[in-house]
Design a protein around this motif. Structure first.
Motif, PDB file in Angstrom:
ATOM      1  N   TYR A  30      47.025  98.532  40.804  1.00 18.98           N
ATOM      2  CA  TYR A  30      45.328  98.743  39.597  1.00 18.98           C
ATOM      3  C   TYR A  30      46.584  98.631  38.184  1.00 18.98           C
ATOM      4  N   LEU A  72      40.419 108.965  35.964  1.00 18.24           N
ATOM      5  CA  LEU A  72      41.564 110.899  36.424  1.00 18.24           C
ATOM      6  C   LEU A  72      41.235 111.513  35.104  1.00 18.24           C
ATOM      7  N   GLN A  75      48.058 102.646  39.567  1.00 18.17           N
ATOM      8  CA  GLN A  75      47.451 103.206  40.871  1.00 18.17           C
ATOM      9  C   GLN A  75      48.118 101.977  42.236  1.00 18.17           C
ATOM     10  N   LEU A 131      46.325 103.855  32.933  1.00 16.33           N
ATOM     11  CA  LEU A 131      46.421 104.489  34.388  1.00 16.33           C
ATOM     12  C   LEU A 131      46.814 103.392  34.993  1.00 16.33           C
ATOM     13  N   THR A 161      47.221 106.532  44.262  1.00 17.47           N
ATOM     14  CA  THR A 161      46.923 108.020  43.611  1.00 17.47           C
ATOM     15  C   THR A 161      47.140 107.557  41.824  1.00 17.47           C
ATOM     16  N   THR A 162      46.525 108.094  41.702  1.00 20.02           N
ATOM     17  CA  THR A 162      45.935 107.430  39.943  1.00 20.02           C
ATOM     18  C   THR A 162      46.967 108.650  39.675  1.00 20.02           C
ATOM     19  N   LEU A 185      39.814 102.392  36.928  1.00 23.17           N
ATOM     20  CA  LEU A 185      40.186 103.584  37.476  1.00 23.17           C
ATOM     21  C   LEU A 185      39.613 105.113  37.213  1.00 23.17           C
TER      22      LEU A 185
END
Length: 320
Positions: free
Chosen positions: A275, A78, A119, A117, A182-183, A76
């Motif tokens: 995730y 961001l 998701q 992070l 969306t992360t 991931l």
């Protein structure tokens, strides 16, 4: 006539650029714990040894319940957060959690911070399900009753809403829910770690959820507790997406090498998909939310420019 560039001169300039980067890049405070899920074989994490890219972790990952947490190669991202590649994933209908021991170097008191992070791709079907949680356990296979310093992306409130727990008792935020695909950065702060807590001297757990735009906004000039504490909930770049605070007035909770990292990306009901990535523990916000140093970014751009100029000069021709 063809212009001949001087590769040795260009290479010397590039080498000098990276030498300056090494000199100017200030050393960050050492992370207490880091797991970026880089360096693992794809597939189940259970039985895999903490990779050489981790910090503060030792031994094999062990199942707390279920074995459906897997390492995947794509990580991931961001905003401008420093990431290493790889992530943990689950899309199973079986609840699962996993743990790995802290190494002997892990020890902190006072105020500690965590981040990761998160998701969500498909939501759990049961309102009682929690997922995307991360915290510490009494051992790699410790029960939920022994877990402390927990933060959640999905707190089991019937929606994808975050939660937090200093000790064993969780609290959750009613809104806003996390959006699918969306992360987010899930960031937490815990005060008076290692001290005996009381009404007059409580321990306070604070949770912030940040979008990519919010992460980039608050990273300008370095992350500040005061800025995050003062921010209001909203979707704008100057807001925090969600926030939550819990006060604990009894007990004593330690963060040291007698504990283990525990986390879960899964829920018990439905083919939910989650995730988790870039797990960090440290003693400041900037420890757990690292960004590239500005001078490093500039010098890397200069180096890239030198490479481009060198290539174009080699390709250039002058008509006599």
């Amino acid at each position: 006539m063809k212009i001949q560039s001087n590769p040795m001169k260009q290479n010397s300039l590039i080498a000098a650029t990276f030498a300056v980067i090494a000199i100017l890049s200030p050393a960050r405070a050492t992370l207490l714990v880091y797991e970026g899920f880089n360096g693992y074989s794809t597939g189940s994490l259970v039985g895999q040894t903490a990779s050489s890219s981790t910090i503060g972790l030792t031994g094999n990952y062990q199942s707390v319940g279920g074995t459906s947490l897997s390492a995947v190669s794509s990580g991931l991202t961001l905003g401008n957060l420093v990431v290493s590649g790889g992530a943990a994933n689950s899309s199973s209908q079986t609840a699962a959690a996993i743990g790995v021991a802290f190494s002997n170097s892990v020890s902190a008191t006072g105020t500690i911070y965590s981040s990761y992070l998160a998701q969500i791709n498909t939501s759990p079907t049961s309102p009682s399900d929690s997922a995307l949680y991360m915290g510490t356990g009494s051992s790699p296979t410790g029960t939920n009753a022994t877990r402390t310093f927990k933060s959640y992306g999905v707190s089991g409130s019937g929606a994808n809403t975050p939660g937090i727990a200093y000790g064993a008792t969780d609290i959750m935020s009613p809104s806003p829910a996390l959006s699918l695909n969306t992360t987010y950065a899930i960031v937490a702060r815990y005060t008076r770690v290692g001290s005996t807590l009381s009404v007059g001297s409580p321990g306070v757990a604070t949770l912030w959820v940040l979008t990519a735009d919010q992460f980039n906004y608050f990273s300008i000039g370095g992350f500040s507790d005061a800025e995050l504490d003062a921010a209001t909930v909203g979707s704008g770049a100057t807001n925090v997406y969600n926030t939550l605070t819990q006060t604990v007035t009894s007990g004593s909770y330690t963060f040291d090498n007698t504990k283990a990292l525990q986390f879960s990306t899964t829920a018990a009901n439905g083919a939910s998909s989650f995730y988790m990535d870039e797990i960090r523990w440290g003693t400041s916000l900037n420890d757990v939310l690292p960004i590239p140093e500005p001078q490093v970014v500039v010098l890397l751009a200069i180096s890239a420019g030198l490479l481009l100029v060198s290539r174009k000069r080699r390709e250039a021709k002058m008509v006599p």
